[in-house]
Write an enzyme that holds these catalytic residues in place. Structure first.
Site, PDB file in Angstrom:
ATOM      1  N   ASP A 104       0.868  -1.331   0.011  1.00  0.00           N
ATOM      2  CA  ASP A 104       0.135   0.177  -0.150  1.00  0.00           C
ATOM      3  C   ASP A 104       0.914   1.158   0.108  1.00  0.00           C
ATOM      4  OD1 ASP A 104      -1.975   1.781   0.456  1.00  0.00           O
ATOM      5  OD2 ASP A 104      -3.112   0.635   1.880  1.00  0.00           O
ATOM      6  N   ASP A 211      -2.641   4.711  -2.638  1.00  0.00           N
ATOM      7  CA  ASP A 211      -3.602   5.500  -1.623  1.00  0.00           C
ATOM      8  C   ASP A 211      -4.042   6.696  -2.430  1.00  0.00           C
ATOM      9  OD1 ASP A 211      -4.868   5.356   0.946  1.00  0.00           O
ATOM     10  OD2 ASP A 211      -3.526   7.140   1.063  1.00  0.00           O
ATOM     11  N   GLU A 261      -6.541   4.044  -5.374  1.00  0.00           N
ATOM     12  CA  GLU A 261      -7.765   4.363  -4.780  1.00  0.00           C
ATOM     13  C   GLU A 261      -8.031   5.803  -5.445  1.00  0.00           C
ATOM     14  OE1 GLU A 261      -9.062   5.050  -0.270  1.00  0.00           O
ATOM     15  OE2 GLU A 261      -7.437   5.922  -0.859  1.00  0.00           O
ATOM     16  N   HIS A 335     -10.826  -0.893   5.006  1.00  0.00           N
ATOM     17  CA  HIS A 335     -10.743  -0.419   6.656  1.00  0.00           C
ATOM     18  C   HIS A 335     -11.456   1.183   6.694  1.00  0.00           C
ATOM     19  CE1 HIS A 335      -7.838   1.287   3.888  1.00  0.00           C
ATOM     20  NE2 HIS A 335      -7.469   2.378   4.915  1.00  0.00           N
ATOM     21  N   ASP A 336     -11.958   1.457   5.721  1.00  0.00           N
ATOM     22  CA  ASP A 336     -12.548   2.976   5.862  1.00  0.00           C
ATOM     23  C   ASP A 336     -14.174   2.801   5.840  1.00  0.00           C
ATOM     24  OD1 ASP A 336     -10.087   4.119   5.563  1.00  0.00           O
ATOM     25  OD2 ASP A 336      -9.964   4.372   3.461  1.00  0.00           O
TER      26      ASP A 336
HETATM   27  C1  GLC Z   1      -6.919   6.556   2.070  1.00  0.00           C
HETATM   28  C2  GLC Z   1      -7.000   5.399   3.235  1.00  0.00           C
HETATM   29  C3  GLC Z   1      -7.472   5.796   4.386  1.00  0.00           C
HETATM   30  C4  GLC Z   1      -6.412   7.015   4.774  1.00  0.00           C
HETATM   31  C5  GLC Z   1      -6.375   8.079   3.746  1.00  0.00           C
HETATM   32  C6  GLC Z   1      -5.369   8.824   3.976  1.00  0.00           C
HETATM   33  O1  GLC Z   1      -8.418   6.648   1.858  1.00  0.00           O
HETATM   34  O2  GLC Z   1      -7.609   4.210   2.707  1.00  0.00           O
HETATM   35  O3  GLC Z   1      -7.317   4.860   5.496  1.00  0.00           O
HETATM   36  O4  GLC Z   1      -6.937   7.600   6.022  1.00  0.00           O
HETATM   37  O5  GLC Z   1      -6.288   7.566   2.463  1.00  0.00           O
HETATM   38  O6  GLC Z   1      -3.971   8.378   3.736  1.00  0.00           O
END
Ligand code: GLC
Length: 558
Positions: A104, A211, A261, A335-336
């Site tokens: 990640d 990310d 993402e 996880h979000d």
């Molecule tokens: C992404 C991650 C999240 C994190 C954010 C900032 O959305 O999945 O958990 O807080 O990025 O890095």
């Protein structure tokens, strides 16, 4: 050689990824926090489930303000999570079971503890240029810094800018104040990050998740946003495709298993990110389908899921990505996100059906499915009763912000309870013993109270478990080319509560129907065909879908 669409479809279409949230997966040393040796210990469980890649959330050195998404060194291991030798052992053992590791990469920002940011704070111009620093007014002071460069809001609440008195400058942080946004317009930054990819590739890493990677290219001028929180200026920003192509080329990862993402993205952008001809990423996570229970688009205002809207979004993203040769990551959970069975189903009355309906809907679509740890067991959201049980920085910020907006403490708690990222972060339940076998110490976050029933050991002993159902979905994807690379078309269902689609390849047609309600609904007529999978026993007739029923038929030569 560049990837063609056909090779991309058969490669990515036959894979299933599994997300490990390392903090909550398996503790091996009793400190209450999961770690790398814990993952190694559970590889047989994962191989038995049948997954191909493990996406492991960040385990790099970090002050853990955002549970590792605040990285202070991209090339080392956070001591709480283990050592480089532990990583190498995990990598070897995973490879021996045919499982690849997906790392990640948090490249939009670093922790303010990163050496680069510290040098910037010390006034080193080379490192000031690594971040988005903007001069403050000449008469600004710590007590009275004046207006920030823009009115943009941080995703975790409050201003996206922080004033540094010793520099008389502001720096941009789209997330927490300790997560400073990198300056991707600086070629040196881009070169550093490509080198990080080469470093991990040299350790045998075969897949990457990036990310919030569509936020890396910021606009050339700073403007206030009078219509929103600023995201329209920096999401899918001006140089995004150019920077991604460079990263992929210089990092040597073209054609690999990669996923970006994409925050508040568009369909057109995602086609661009994932069409193999562009040499950017393998696939994209987009989130529009997970906002159908946001009242007025606000995550912190609750409404029941709008199923017709969910169907429209899935239809648009599936059909248009196929038409544009893009590729979707298929998921409900990470996880979000709060656990999807609690959110879109009815876990009180139909726990099994809700927990199996959702993966039936996504796993048979066109794309690559992702399973988030515990989803394959039907883990549910927390049963926390006090704000003191929460740990997540965003949840704690919003508990305060919602009260500042006029909600009572109870009302604010009810919203946080439904929407907290901790809802999906409670530790993995391995068995019915203390703390679900997750740790011999005190877990950093409490388990959900139903773990004596909902746990891996119990489900592995039950051939009708939620886990067995996931296993079957994975087997089907591996076996059937129509799932891997067939065309996709959404079908007009006879009820608003039903999502139905078909997949076709040659003379094969797969028809999938999912009843997103607790009531019986009329089913679409499917002439003939073999029943491939379903979360109820075979019915005598096929006219009705039962509460939360999902079923797929395979028709040949019709
Ligand atoms: C992404 C991650 C999240 C994190 C954010 C900032 O959305 O999945 O958990 O807080 O990025 O890095």
């Amino acid at each position: 050689m560049s990837t063609t669409i056909a090779t991309r479809d058969t490669f990515l279409g036959s894979k299933v990824a599994y997300q490990v949230y390392i903090r909550s997966f398996q503790d091996s040393d009793g400190d209450g926090v999961g770690d790398l040796p814990g993952i190694t210990r559970r590889l047989d469980y994962l191989a038995d489930l049948g997954v191909d890649y493990l996406w492991i959330t960040p385990f790099f050195p970090s002050p853990q303000r955002d549970n590792g998404y605040d990285v202070s060194d991209y090339r080392a291991i956070e001591p709480n999570y283990g050592t480089m030798a532990d990583f190498e052992e995990l990598s070897r053992e995973a490879a021996a079971r045919g499982i690849g590791l997906m790392l990640d990469m948090v490249f939009n920002h670093t922790s303010t503890e990163h050496a680069w940011f510290r040098r910037a704070l010390a006034g080193d111009p080379t490192y000031l240029a690594y971040y988005k620093f903007v001069d403050a007014a000449p008469d600004a002071t710590a007590a009275n810094p004046g207006e920030p460069p823009t009115n943009w809001e941080s995703k975790f609440g409050g201003s996206a800018w922080e004033y540094v008195p010793t520099l008389n400058k502001w720096y941009l942080h789209l997330f927490d104040v300790t997560q400073a946004d990198l300056n991707w317009d600086n070629p040196q930054v881009r070169a550093e990050l490509a080198d990080v990819l080469r470093f991990w590739r040299s350790k045998g890493v075969s897949a990457f998740r990036f990310d919030v990677v569509n936020l890396i290219s910021k606009p050339a001028t700073w403007e206030n946003d009078y219509e929103g929180d600023g995201r329209r200026f920096y999401s899918d920003g001006p140089h995004i495709h150019e920077y991604l192509r460079e990263l992929v080329r210089e990092g040597g990862i073209d054609g690999m298993m990669t996923v970006g993402e994409m925050s508040s993205t568009t369909l057109e952008s995602c086609i661009g990110y994932t069409n193999p001809a562009n040499h950017e990423l393998g696939m994209a996570f987009s989130f529009h389908h997970l906002k159908v229970d946001y009242l007025g688009g606000d995550k912190w205002a609750l409404q029941d899921p709008d199923i017709p809207r969910l169907r429209d979004i899935l239809r648009t993203w599936q059909e248009a990505m196929a038409a544009g040769d893009g590729w979707n990551a298929l998921f409900w959970s990470n996880h979000d996100q709060p656990r999807p069975n609690s959110r879109f189903g009815d876990t009180e009355r139909h726990w099994y059906e809700s927990s199996t309906l959702l993966p039936t809907c996504t796993h048979l679509l066109r794309g690559t499915p992702y399973i988030y740890q515990g989803e394959e067991l039907g883990q549910t959201i927390t049963d926390f009763t006090s704000i003191d049980q929460y740990r997540d920085v965003e949840s704690l910020n919003y508990y305060r912000i919602l009260q500042e907006r006029g909600l009572s403490a109870d009302e604010a708690f009810a919203v946080v309870h439904a929407r907290s990222r901790d809802d999906g972060r409670t530790p993995m339940a391995w068995d019915g013993s203390a703390h679900g076998g997750f740790t011999t110490g005190e877990p950093w976050l409490e388990l959900t109270g139903n773990y004596p029933m909902v746990n891996a050991e119990a489900e592995m002993a039950d051939e009708h478990s939620v886990r067995a159902y996931f296993q079957e979905l994975i087997r089907l994807r591996k076996r059937l080319p129509v799932i891997q690379s067939g065309g996709v078309r959404f079908l007009d269902a006879p009820s608003d509560a039903v999502i139905a689609y078909d997949r076709t390849l040659g003379d094969e047609r797969l028809v999938v129907q999912c009843n997103f309600s607790g009531d019986e609904q009329p089913a679409l007529a499917v002439g003939g065909g073999e029943r491939l999978i379903g979360n109820y026993d075979e019915p005598c007739g096929r006219e009705t879908l039962r509460p939360w029923e999902a079923v797929a038929y395979l028709c040949r030569g019709e």
